[in-house]
Design a protein around this motif. Structure first.
Motif, short mmCIF file in Angstrom:
data_model
loop_
_atom_site.label_atom_id
_atom_site.label_comp_id
_atom_site.label_asym_id
_atom_site.label_seq_id
_atom_site.Cartn_x
_atom_site.Cartn_y
_atom_site.Cartn_z
N LEU A 160 33.81 2.14 29.03
CA LEU A 160 32.46 2.61 29.55
C LEU A 160 32.45 4.14 29.98
O LEU A 160 31.53 4.57 30.54
N ALA A 161 33.40 4.85 29.20
CA ALA A 161 33.52 6.19 29.58
C ALA A 161 32.11 7.04 29.22
O ALA A 161 31.65 7.70 30.04
N PRO A 162 31.58 6.70 27.92
CA PRO A 162 30.42 7.61 27.74
C PRO A 162 29.17 7.48 28.95
O PRO A 162 28.52 8.21 29.51
N SER A 163 29.09 6.15 29.31
CA SER A 163 27.91 5.65 30.16
C SER A 163 28.15 6.03 31.53
O SER A 163 27.35 6.35 32.02
N VAL A 164 29.50 5.97 31.94
CA VAL A 164 29.96 6.52 33.19
C VAL A 164 29.93 8.09 33.26
O VAL A 164 29.31 8.46 34.32
N LEU A 165 29.98 8.65 32.21
CA LEU A 165 29.84 10.16 32.32
C LEU A 165 28.16 10.47 32.29
O LEU A 165 28.06 11.38 32.97
N THR A 166 27.72 9.87 31.64
CA THR A 166 26.23 10.03 31.74
C THR A 166 25.64 9.84 33.06
O THR A 166 24.93 10.53 33.67
N ALA A 167 26.03 8.75 33.70
CA ALA A 167 25.54 8.46 34.88
C ALA A 167 25.89 9.72 36.08
O ALA A 167 25.27 9.85 36.99
N ASN A 168 27.11 9.99 36.10
CA ASN A 168 27.65 10.87 37.13
C ASN A 168 27.28 12.13 36.77
O ASN A 168 27.10 12.96 37.71
N LEU A 169 27.03 12.49 35.55
CA LEU A 169 26.58 13.80 35.18
C LEU A 169 25.06 14.10 35.80
O LEU A 169 24.77 15.05 36.38
N GLY A 170 24.42 13.25 35.49
CA GLY A 170 23.05 12.83 36.21
C GLY A 170 23.15 13.04 37.49
O GLY A 170 22.15 13.86 38.31
N VAL A 171 23.98 12.23 38.24
CA VAL A 171 24.09 12.38 39.85
C VAL A 171 24.59 13.79 40.33
O VAL A 171 23.81 14.23 41.19
N ALA A 186 30.79 12.63 42.72
CA ALA A 186 30.41 12.47 41.20
C ALA A 186 31.33 13.06 40.34
O ALA A 186 31.65 12.69 39.54
N TRP A 187 31.71 14.36 40.94
CA TRP A 187 32.52 15.25 40.14
C TRP A 187 33.96 14.59 39.89
O TRP A 187 34.74 14.46 38.92
N SER A 188 34.42 13.77 41.21
CA SER A 188 35.81 13.18 40.95
C SER A 188 35.90 12.01 40.21
O SER A 188 36.60 11.98 39.35
N VAL A 189 34.77 11.43 40.12
CA VAL A 189 34.64 10.29 38.91
C VAL A 189 34.48 10.96 37.71
O VAL A 189 35.09 10.22 36.58
N ILE A 190 33.93 11.96 37.46
CA ILE A 190 33.80 12.74 35.95
C ILE A 190 35.08 12.96 35.50
O ILE A 190 35.57 12.84 34.27
N GLN A 191 35.83 13.71 36.42
CA GLN A 191 37.26 14.23 36.19
C GLN A 191 38.06 13.03 35.66
O GLN A 191 38.88 13.04 34.86
N THR A 192 38.21 11.85 36.55
CA THR A 192 38.87 10.96 36.34
C THR A 192 38.63 10.02 34.90
O THR A 192 39.46 9.69 34.13
N THR A 193 37.29 9.97 34.75
CA THR A 193 37.02 9.29 33.55
C THR A 193 37.24 10.23 32.12
O THR A 193 37.82 9.54 31.25
N HIS A 194 37.00 11.53 32.31
CA HIS A 194 37.43 12.24 31.37
C HIS A 194 38.96 12.46 31.04
O HIS A 194 39.22 12.27 29.68
N GLN A 195 39.84 12.27 31.72
CA GLN A 195 41.19 11.83 31.80
C GLN A 195 41.69 10.84 31.07
O GLN A 195 42.48 10.82 30.00
N ALA A 196 41.11 9.67 31.76
CA ALA A 196 41.38 8.52 30.97
C ALA A 196 40.89 8.44 29.52
O ALA A 196 41.59 7.78 28.79
N MET A 197 39.71 8.90 29.38
CA MET A 197 39.21 8.86 27.70
C MET A 197 40.17 9.69 26.99
O MET A 197 40.23 9.40 25.88
N ALA A 198 40.52 11.11 27.35
CA ALA A 198 41.40 11.74 26.51
C ALA A 198 42.59 11.07 26.15
O ALA A 198 43.04 11.25 25.43
N ARG A 199 43.36 10.58 27.48
CA ARG A 199 44.61 9.62 27.11
C ARG A 199 44.32 8.56 26.28
O ARG A 199 45.23 8.43 25.38
N ALA A 200 43.16 7.61 26.04
CA ALA A 200 43.03 6.72 25.36
C ALA A 200 42.99 7.24 23.96
O ALA A 200 43.57 6.57 23.06
N ALA A 201 42.16 8.33 23.73
CA ALA A 201 42.02 8.78 22.53
C ALA A 201 43.33 9.21 21.93
O ALA A 201 43.53 9.06 20.59
N ALA A 202 44.04 10.15 22.64
CA ALA A 202 45.30 10.50 22.28
C ALA A 202 46.19 9.23 21.89
O ALA A 202 47.06 9.44 20.82
N SER A 203 46.27 8.26 22.45
CA SER A 203 47.13 7.17 22.40
C SER A 203 46.83 6.47 20.90
O SER A 203 47.73 6.02 20.29
#
Length: 525
Positions: A160-171, A186-203
């Protein structure tokens, strides 16, 4: 020292490969002198002759960090290794005689730190009070090695990375000026989600790249199918749904002043943080937002590029499945046969060529050995076996003694003629379809009327080829069809123009009202 000079190494009985490197004071990596990344000396234990034993030792030391941060005593390490070997079902006496050599090698590689425990009595000086602790680099390296091929956690976090990023960027946008504590959360959640998203895409990209390389086999086809399924199930449509909203929120956050970002950084790090750490974290906010914008903003963003890679994988996947079906699940050995033919052709004479052929295929000549072969016990020999009656007709005619006339080859001339007629019919129908589509070249899609089913199928293929091409500054897309027969150019629709609706026998086709130019390859445009 020049880049061409060999690296200094020491050979030992523990590591015949000679990678027990000298100390840092005596050794300088020439690649680092050239401004390039140097070697990772701590990874030497993974390539050693005794890599399995080294990995066992490092694994035990890493697991003990969960219980103590003061290292493992030399007296306790053999017992811990022995327990690990017993759980694995191996012989616990493997490391009894060589443990001291292994630990010395790990120390020279910078994998472990050896230090002395405190001694309180004079009698303690005669005992071995060494303690072993993994270095920080070695611990991170071993965790990375143990996690190879295990991207389930990153892939699950990217669900749910895009939806989580949308919600926390709004907060973050709403609380940046009024509630720095909530903004920091909110920034902590954004940073963690972005890193997980980048790792999954690279994998996913690494797995697809490895599966598409070389000759297709069943394992590679399964890997591609699993990766595509995981991408569609976990991410898929979330990029299209949330990309525009994420881009808008990032644009609004770009207008936040530096004082507000610094206040959020103070809440993130605490009031006792120094100015250098606060400045570094404040700068990272802008860098992360820029990275997120490159992920979701524009037609060539990283998220859409990943989706195009997933889409382009479907073609090689189908070709790989067809190849496996054509060869019955066995990979062709055409390359090996061509190499063998080259070796035979390069032989000096016929005898040498025959030797190469026999050595490769195993067709060696018979070897006659002297003496008599022993007979199998309990079984009669050929000379002692009972005679078998043979009919006189078989003696006279042999293999021609079967009854009836000789079998005839089935006459399939009528079938071949029908196949030729059917092929000509299909070729004529394809030519009429291509002529009808080519006659509409230069028209906008809203002007394409009365399409037949074959014409619609050809139009869909051409639109797919054009959509995969990159647009120039004026929005014009140019491409060549997959069979290299057609040159395509699509002019963008006028600003504000409604979408074109093309009525077909199978329904309606809704598409941007582009002007599609179709030119046969080799003909003047």
């Amino acid at each position: 020292m020049k880049l061409s000079d060999p690296l200094p190494m020491l050979a030992s009985a523990d590591d015949p490969g000679g990678w027990l490197a000298v100390s840092d004071e005596e050794f300088t990596d020439p690649w680092q002198l050239a401004g390039l990344p140097g070697g990772l000396l701590q990874a030497s234990y993974l390539t050693s002759r005794y890599a399995a034993q080294y990995r066992l030792i490092v694994q035990v030391l890493l697991e003990e960090q969960q219980h103590t941060l003061t290292g493992v005593a030399a007296a306790d390490l053999p017992g811990l290794l022995r327990d690990q070997l017993v759980r694995a079902g191996a012989d616990p006496a493997i490391l009894d005689d060589t443990l001291k050599q292994r630990m010395a090698a790990l120390e020279k590689w910078g994998v472990v730190i050896v230090f002395q425990d405190r001694t309180d009595r004079d009698a303690d000086f005669v005992l071995n009070w060494d303690r072993y602790q993994l270095t920080e680099v070695a611990a991170e390296l071993h965790r990375a090695v143990m996690s190879l091929g295990q991207d389930l956690a990153s892939a699950a976090a990217a669900t749910l990375a895009p939806s989580v990023l949308t919600a926390n960027l709004g907060v973050l946008r709403e609380t940046a000026s009024v509630d720095p504590s909530a903004a920091a959360s909110a920034w902590s959640v954004i940073q963690t989600t972005h890193q997980a998203m980048a790792r999954a895409a690279a994998s996913w990209q690494a797995r697809l790249a490895g599966a598409l390389a070389g000759t297709p086999d069943q394992a590679k086809v399964n890997t591609v199918q699993e990766t595509l399924r995981r991408y569609v199930d976990m991410w898929g449509g979330g990029v299209d749904t949330h990309s525009e909203r994420i881009t808008a929120l990032i644009g609004e956050l770009d207008e936040v002043d530096a004082v507000t970002w610094r206040r959020i950084a103070v809440h993130h790090l605490g009031a006792n943080a120094d100015d250098a750490a606060i400045d570094e974290l404040t700068a990272s906010y802008g860098e992360t937002l820029a990275v997120l914008q490159s992920w979701f903003d524009g037609p060539d963003c990283q998220a859409r590029r990943l989706r195009r890679q997933m889409r382009d994988t479907i073609g090689p996947l189908l070709r790989g499945q067809r190849t496996l079906a054509a060869v019955g699940g066995h990979v062709s050995r055409r390359a090996e046969l061509l190499a063998l033919a080259t070796r035979i052709d390069a032989a000096a004479d016929d005898e040498s060529a025959w030797d190469v052929w026999c050595a490769t295929t195993g067709l060696f000549s018979a070897r006659h050995l002297p003496g008599e072969a022993p007979m199998a016990s309990g079984l009669p020999s050929f000379w002692e076996a009972e005679p078998v009656p043979v009919a006189a007709r078989l003696r006279r005619q042999g293999p021609k003694a079967t009854a009836g006339g000789p079998a005839r080859i089935t006459d399939r001339s009528a079938s071949r003629l029908a196949a030729r007629v059917h092929t000509e019919h299909l070729r004529d129908a394809a030519a009429r379809t291509e002529a009808a589509v080519l006659a509409r070249s230069g028209l906008r899609l809203s002007q394409w009327h009365d399409l037949t089913a074959p014409e619609l199928q050809m139009l869909m293929i051409l639109l797919g080829v054009v959509a995969s091409a990159r647009a120039d500054r004026e929005g014009v897309r140019s491409a060549t069809s997959g069979d290299a027969r057609w040159l395509l150019r699509a002019d963008p629709p006028p600003p504000g123009a409604p979408a074109a609706v093309v009525h077909t026998p199978d329904g309606r086709l809704v598409h941007p009202d582009i002007r599609l130019h179709i030119t046969p390859a080799g003909a003047p445009r």
